[in-house]
Design a protein around this motif. Structure first.
Motif: not given
Length: 136
Positions: A31-41, A54-61
């Motif tokens: 929400y903060f770094n992409g400007g829209h919600p992304v499903p996590g893994r 859950q996060f879409a990337s290791q960096g977000n985690r």
């Protein structure tokens, strides 16, 4: 008002988590770094405050783990508009807004339009009701 002191629930799991999953599995950092919600893994997840995030990337985690309160939704991920009325309600991860660097979720796009009519007032009222509304 609740008879439970803030200290009694300071470390309690206060996050709305359907089936234990915060934000219905969406990546809160997105929400903060992409400007829209992304499903996590499911393979990039962490347990925090009684919920799985859950996060879409290791960096977000990693960003979340470094400062979870910076990314966690306000009012435990419950609907910000309902909280302004002293009630609990589930949220739609696609109905959201960032205000002053904080993530707010609402129940639906329709409720989001109501909430947006007085964002500052609704936030102020919700802050007065949180977290006592959990224990009413």
């Amino acid at each position: 008002m609740s008879l439970v002191s803030p200290a009694a629930y300071a470390d309690s799991p206060l996050f709305h988590a359907r089936e234990g999953m915060a934000l219905s599995g969406y990546d809160t950092v997105s929400y903060f770094n992409g400007g829209h919600p992304v499903p996590g893994r499911s393979d990039i997840a962490v347990m925090w405050k009684g919920a799985v995030w859950q996060f879409a990337s290791q960096g977000n985690r990693e960003a979340f783990e470094a400062n979870p309160r910076a990314f966690a939704p306000q009012f435990g991920g419950y609907c910000a508009y309902a909280m302004s009325k002293g009630r609990l309600s589930s949220t739609d991860p696609e109905a959201w807004e960032i205000v002053a660097g904080k993530l707010y979720l609402v129940h639906s796009p329709q409720i989001q339009r109501l909430w947006q009519q007085d964002i500052a007032g609704n936030i102020a009222m919700a802050e007065q009701n949180w977290p006592d509304a959990l224990f009413d």
